[in-house]
Structure formats: structure tokens, C-alpha cells
Design a protein around this motif. Structure first.
Motif, PDB file in Angstrom:
ATOM      1  N   GLU A 136      -8.143  23.712   1.831  1.00 26.11           N
ATOM      2  CA  GLU A 136      -8.059  22.318   2.280  1.00 26.11           C
ATOM      3  C   GLU A 136      -8.521  22.155   3.731  1.00 26.11           C
ATOM      4  O   GLU A 136      -9.186  21.180   4.056  1.00 26.11           O
ATOM      5  CB  GLU A 136      -6.643  21.797   2.109  1.00 26.11           C
ATOM      6  CG  GLU A 136      -6.437  20.364   2.579  1.00 26.11           C
ATOM      7  CD  GLU A 136      -7.292  19.330   1.870  1.00 26.11           C
ATOM      8  OE1 GLU A 136      -7.632  18.312   2.495  1.00 26.11           O
ATOM      9  OE2 GLU A 136      -7.619  19.533   0.697  1.00 26.11           O
ATOM     10  N   ARG A 184     -12.249  22.199   3.703  1.00 21.64           N
ATOM     11  CA  ARG A 184     -12.759  20.955   3.123  1.00 21.64           C
ATOM     12  C   ARG A 184     -12.663  19.814   4.130  1.00 21.64           C
ATOM     13  O   ARG A 184     -13.582  19.025   4.292  1.00 21.64           O
ATOM     14  CB  ARG A 184     -11.998  20.596   1.835  1.00 21.64           C
ATOM     15  CG  ARG A 184     -12.730  19.502   1.047  1.00 21.64           C
ATOM     16  CD  ARG A 184     -11.830  18.443   0.471  1.00 21.64           C
ATOM     17  NE  ARG A 184     -10.895  17.831   1.340  1.00 21.64           N
ATOM     18  CZ  ARG A 184     -11.144  16.796   2.173  1.00 21.64           C
ATOM     19  NH1 ARG A 184     -12.343  16.293   2.272  1.00 21.64           N
ATOM     20  NH2 ARG A 184     -10.198  16.291   2.918  1.00 21.64           N
ATOM     21  N   ASP A 209     -14.308  14.665  -2.562  1.00 20.82           N
ATOM     22  CA  ASP A 209     -12.959  15.038  -2.995  1.00 20.82           C
ATOM     23  C   ASP A 209     -12.766  15.062  -4.504  1.00 20.82           C
ATOM     24  O   ASP A 209     -12.023  15.886  -5.020  1.00 20.82           O
ATOM     25  CB  ASP A 209     -11.925  14.080  -2.395  1.00 20.82           C
ATOM     26  CG  ASP A 209     -11.760  14.259  -0.909  1.00 20.82           C
ATOM     27  OD1 ASP A 209     -12.156  15.313  -0.379  1.00 20.82           O
ATOM     28  OD2 ASP A 209     -11.217  13.341  -0.264  1.00 20.82           O
TER      29      ASP A 209
END
Length: 74
Positions: A35, A38, A65
Motif C-alpha cells: 500500500e 501504491r 486502485d
């Protein structure tokens, strides 16, 4: 040859056509499992999108996403 993957935000270039499917899949898997990476990727991409007023940032973030990133296998 047209783009046949997930719908991408209007105004983006079809760079994914230039990336091998295997590389794309590994990146999507990696971003799904990390995460923080990302989020950093989105921050970098969002900065680039500032120079592309034809791209809706919300649509681009949704694509990243929901349509590109793969859920991390548990």
C-alpha cells in the motif's frame, strides 16, 4: 492494435500497450501487496497529471486502485 485491458481514463497515452503483460501483472500484484508503494506511485502520477488537464484525477485514481492494481493474495 488497440488497447484491450481495463478501461483507462480518457486522455492518457496507451503506454500499457508498450509494456509486456507479464511485467504489467507483476507491477499490479506488487502494488496490491504494498500500500505504501501504491500511494507513492499515485502521488508521483498525480503530479504528472497536473500537466494533463484533459485527465480527470478521480478517474485516474479509480483506474489505478480498482482496475489496475490486483488484490494481494493472502
Amino acid at each position: 492494435m488497440g488497447y484491450s485491458g481495463p478501461t483507462r481514463p480518457q486522455g492518457l497515452t496507451p503506454a500499457e500497450d508498450e509494456v509486456e503483460a507479464d511485467t504489467r501483472q507483476r507491477l499490479a500484484d506488487y502494488l496490491g501487496c504494498h500500500e505504501d508503494v501504491r500511494a507513492a506511485a499515485w502521488d508521483a502520477w498525480a503530479d504528472l497529471l497536473d500537466d494533463a488537464p484533459e485527465v480527470d484525477p478521480d478517474a485516474a485514481e479509480y483506474w489505478l486502485d480498482v482496475e489496475f492494481v490486483e488484490p494481494c493474495p493472502q
